[in-house]
Design a protein around this motif. Structure first.
Motif, mmCIF file in Angstrom:
data_model
loop_
_atom_site.group_PDB
_atom_site.id
_atom_site.type_symbol
_atom_site.label_atom_id
_atom_site.label_comp_id
_atom_site.label_asym_id
_atom_site.label_seq_id
_atom_site.Cartn_x
_atom_site.Cartn_y
_atom_site.Cartn_z
ATOM 1 N N MET A 37 0.823 -1.202 0.000
ATOM 2 C CA MET A 37 0.000 0.000 0.000
ATOM 3 C C MET A 37 0.863 1.261 0.000
ATOM 4 S SD MET A 37 -3.164 -0.896 -0.166
ATOM 5 C CE MET A 37 -3.984 0.609 0.332
ATOM 6 N N GLU A 38 1.962 1.250 0.783
ATOM 7 C CA GLU A 38 2.871 2.392 0.801
ATOM 8 C C GLU A 38 3.521 2.600 -0.573
ATOM 9 O OE1 GLU A 38 5.661 1.694 3.872
ATOM 10 O OE2 GLU A 38 4.261 2.152 5.522
ATOM 11 N N LEU A 39 3.870 1.500 -1.249
ATOM 12 C CA LEU A 39 4.459 1.604 -2.587
ATOM 13 C C LEU A 39 3.457 2.175 -3.593
ATOM 14 C CD1 LEU A 39 6.860 1.035 -4.463
ATOM 15 C CD2 LEU A 39 5.961 -1.278 -4.766
ATOM 16 N N GLU A 40 2.203 1.745 -3.488
ATOM 17 C CA GLU A 40 1.175 2.280 -4.393
ATOM 18 C C GLU A 40 0.950 3.766 -4.154
ATOM 19 O OE1 GLU A 40 -2.348 -0.001 -4.047
ATOM 20 O OE2 GLU A 40 -1.479 -1.826 -4.913
ATOM 21 N N GLU A 41 0.929 4.174 -2.896
ATOM 22 C CA GLU A 41 0.760 5.594 -2.597
ATOM 23 C C GLU A 41 1.943 6.412 -3.113
ATOM 24 O OE1 GLU A 41 -1.803 7.142 -1.372
ATOM 25 O OE2 GLU A 41 -2.974 5.307 -1.127
ATOM 26 N N ALA A 42 3.155 5.858 -2.993
ATOM 27 C CA ALA A 42 4.340 6.562 -3.510
ATOM 28 C C ALA A 42 4.304 6.655 -5.033
ATOM 29 C CB ALA A 42 5.607 5.831 -3.054
ATOM 30 N N ARG A 43 3.792 5.620 -5.692
ATOM 31 C CA ARG A 43 3.680 5.670 -7.166
ATOM 32 C C ARG A 43 2.645 6.707 -7.596
ATOM 33 N NH1 ARG A 43 3.820 -0.879 -8.225
ATOM 34 N NH2 ARG A 43 6.112 -1.063 -8.371
ATOM 35 N N ALA A 45 1.809 9.383 -5.878
ATOM 36 C CA ALA A 45 2.322 10.717 -5.551
ATOM 37 C C ALA A 45 3.456 11.139 -6.486
ATOM 38 C CB ALA A 45 2.799 10.741 -4.108
ATOM 39 N N GLY A 46 4.248 10.176 -6.972
ATOM 40 C CA GLY A 46 5.310 10.514 -7.914
ATOM 41 C C GLY A 46 6.705 10.114 -7.524
ATOM 42 N N PRO A 47 7.065 9.972 -6.231
ATOM 43 C CA PRO A 47 8.450 9.627 -5.887
ATOM 44 C C PRO A 47 8.894 8.268 -6.428
ATOM 45 C CG PRO A 47 7.310 10.506 -3.973
ATOM 46 C CD PRO A 47 6.274 10.288 -5.027
ATOM 47 N N ALA A 48 8.019 7.277 -6.355
ATOM 48 C CA ALA A 48 8.376 5.935 -6.843
ATOM 49 C C ALA A 48 8.049 5.816 -8.324
ATOM 50 C CB ALA A 48 7.621 4.870 -6.042
ATOM 51 N N PRO A 49 8.880 5.104 -9.093
ATOM 52 C CA PRO A 49 8.590 4.927 -10.529
ATOM 53 C C PRO A 49 7.376 4.035 -10.755
ATOM 54 C CG PRO A 49 10.475 3.596 -9.879
ATOM 55 C CD PRO A 49 10.134 4.442 -8.695
ATOM 56 N N ALA A 50 6.706 4.243 -11.890
ATOM 57 C CA ALA A 50 5.515 3.458 -12.202
ATOM 58 C C ALA A 50 5.890 2.023 -12.527
ATOM 59 C CB ALA A 50 4.770 4.086 -13.391
ATOM 60 N N GLU A 51 4.936 1.130 -12.316
ATOM 61 C CA GLU A 51 5.169 -0.284 -12.601
ATOM 62 C C GLU A 51 5.180 -0.514 -14.106
ATOM 63 O OE1 GLU A 51 3.619 -4.561 -10.790
ATOM 64 O OE2 GLU A 51 2.366 -2.767 -10.657
ATOM 65 N N VAL A 52 5.969 -1.486 -14.532
ATOM 66 C CA VAL A 52 6.147 -1.788 -15.960
ATOM 67 C C VAL A 52 5.500 -3.131 -16.256
ATOM 68 C CG1 VAL A 52 7.820 -2.098 -17.808
ATOM 69 C CG2 VAL A 52 8.293 -0.476 -15.974
ATOM 70 N N ASP A 53 4.794 -3.230 -17.395
ATOM 71 C CA ASP A 53 4.138 -4.477 -17.757
ATOM 72 C C ASP A 53 5.087 -5.381 -18.544
ATOM 73 O OD1 ASP A 53 4.318 -3.160 -20.111
ATOM 74 O OD2 ASP A 53 2.186 -3.161 -20.590
ATOM 75 N N GLU A 54 4.531 -6.426 -19.147
ATOM 76 C CA GLU A 54 5.337 -7.410 -19.871
ATOM 77 C C GLU A 54 6.012 -6.816 -21.106
ATOM 78 O OE1 GLU A 54 2.644 -10.492 -20.779
ATOM 79 O OE2 GLU A 54 2.444 -11.197 -18.712
ATOM 80 N N ASP A 55 5.353 -5.850 -21.742
ATOM 81 C CA ASP A 55 5.904 -5.253 -22.955
ATOM 82 C C ASP A 55 6.835 -4.080 -22.670
ATOM 83 O OD1 ASP A 55 4.382 -7.062 -24.361
ATOM 84 O OD2 ASP A 55 2.670 -5.694 -24.525
ATOM 85 N N PRO A 61 -0.489 4.331 -12.345
ATOM 86 C CA PRO A 61 -0.740 3.880 -10.951
ATOM 87 C C PRO A 61 -2.159 4.149 -10.466
ATOM 88 C CG PRO A 61 0.615 5.868 -10.983
ATOM 89 C CD PRO A 61 0.506 5.414 -12.401
ATOM 90 N N ASN A 62 -2.913 4.994 -11.163
ATOM 91 C CA ASN A 62 -4.293 5.277 -10.762
ATOM 92 C C ASN A 62 -5.277 4.214 -11.243
ATOM 93 O OD1 ASN A 62 -3.803 7.872 -9.464
ATOM 94 N ND2 ASN A 62 -3.343 8.627 -11.512
ATOM 95 N N ILE A 63 -4.790 3.270 -12.054
ATOM 96 C CA ILE A 63 -5.657 2.183 -12.508
ATOM 97 C C ILE A 63 -5.884 1.218 -11.344
ATOM 98 C CG2 ILE A 63 -5.812 0.201 -14.071
ATOM 99 C CD1 ILE A 63 -4.264 1.807 -16.110
ATOM 100 N N PRO A 64 -7.129 0.827 -11.067
ATOM 101 C CA PRO A 64 -7.386 -0.074 -9.929
ATOM 102 C C PRO A 64 -6.713 -1.427 -10.126
ATOM 103 C CG PRO A 64 -9.408 0.952 -10.711
ATOM 104 C CD PRO A 64 -8.355 1.277 -11.718
ATOM 105 N N GLN A 65 -6.533 -2.128 -9.030
ATOM 106 C CA GLN A 65 -5.840 -3.405 -9.071
ATOM 107 C C GLN A 65 -6.661 -4.469 -9.789
ATOM 108 O OE1 GLN A 65 -4.822 -4.882 -5.222
ATOM 109 N NE2 GLN A 65 -3.579 -6.583 -5.999
ATOM 110 N N TYR A 66 -7.978 -4.399 -9.665
ATOM 111 C CA TYR A 66 -8.811 -5.416 -10.311
ATOM 112 C C TYR A 66 -8.778 -5.310 -11.835
ATOM 113 C CZ TYR A 66 -12.431 -1.877 -11.134
ATOM 114 O OH TYR A 66 -13.128 -0.767 -11.559
#
Length: 236
Positions: A37-43, A45-55, A61-66
């Motif tokens: 949850m802390e990592l998602e909040e940091a993503r 907010a901007g300090p943490a880099p966004a997650e990267v997909d397979e491609d 980061p605002n896209i819901p987990q479901y």
């Protein structure tokens, strides 16, 4: 009795160990969830880099987990939005359209198996769209209609619902030409009418008066011009 007492002690010790293990496991799960949850909040907010997909593309980061989590039956190792796109594509689908008014062959006489009304081979007598003739092509062998091009292809989801699919912008050119011809005829008519009035009066000093009279009678002149244009179009 001693064996029974030892067995009860073993069961009690095992139960306590299981409780301690489950408690530690629960604490570990809660700690892991808190870090996530802390990592998602940091993503967000901007300090943490966004997650990267397979491609290799970044996931918002605002896209819901479901939505970012793929279903279990796809066996995805990491979050991706690939399952949200159309990943099953049929190569047979096309966005092309029918070749309008395309002709294949022009026959000189009636052929066996052709339409009895117009003489074309691409349809039957029941499905003929031509005017029903009193003397049909089967008996006269004259005015044989050409064989039209028949196309069959499958449209995809967008092609079936595209209302402008196959639209030819050049087909609207004749409408523009008709309105331009009407405007030109209107100008010419008004100019000829002015010159005719000037010739009748024979006085070049009263040009301004003539122009003012023409402006007062502009509505009647426009109606006369439109009636003449309509007559010309009917004749053509």
């Amino acid at each position: 009795m001693g064996d029974i007492h030892q067995d009860s002690l073993r069961i009690e010790v095992g139960t306590r160990l299981m409780f301690i293990g489950s408690q530690e496991n629960q604490n570990f799960i809660m700690e892991d969830h808190r870090k996530q949850m802390e990592l998602e909040e940091a993503r967000k907010a901007g300090p943490a880099p966004a997650e990267v997909d397979e491609d290799g593309k970044e996931i918002n980061p605002n896209i819901p987990q479901y939505m970012s989590s793929a279903p279990w039956y796809l066996n995805a190792e990491r979050p991706s939005l690939k399952h949200q796109r159309k990943w099953k594509s049929d190569p047979n689908y096309t966005k092309s359209w029918y070749d309008r008014r395309a002709k294949i062959y022009q026959a000189d006489k009636y052929r066996k198996g052709a339409c009895e009304n117009c003489g074309a081979m691409t349809h039957t007598t029941k499905t003929c769209m031509e005017r029903l003739l009193k003397l049909r092509a089967k008996w006269t062998s004259k005015n044989i209609a050409p064989d039209k091009k028949i196309e069959t292809f499958e449209l995809d989801y967008d092609g079936k619902r595209d209302r402008w699919n196959g639209y030819d912008a050049a087909s609207y050119a004749h409408v523009i030409e008709r309105y331009e011809a009407r405007d030109e005829a209107k100008k010419k008519f008004l100019k000829d009418h002015q010159l005719k009035k000037l010739e009748e009066k024979g006085n070049t000093q009263n040009v301004e008066e003539v122009v003012s009279d023409d402006e007062d009678n502009e509505e009647t002149l426009v109606l006369e011009a439109l009636s003449q244009i309509k007559t010309l179009t009917l004749l053509h």
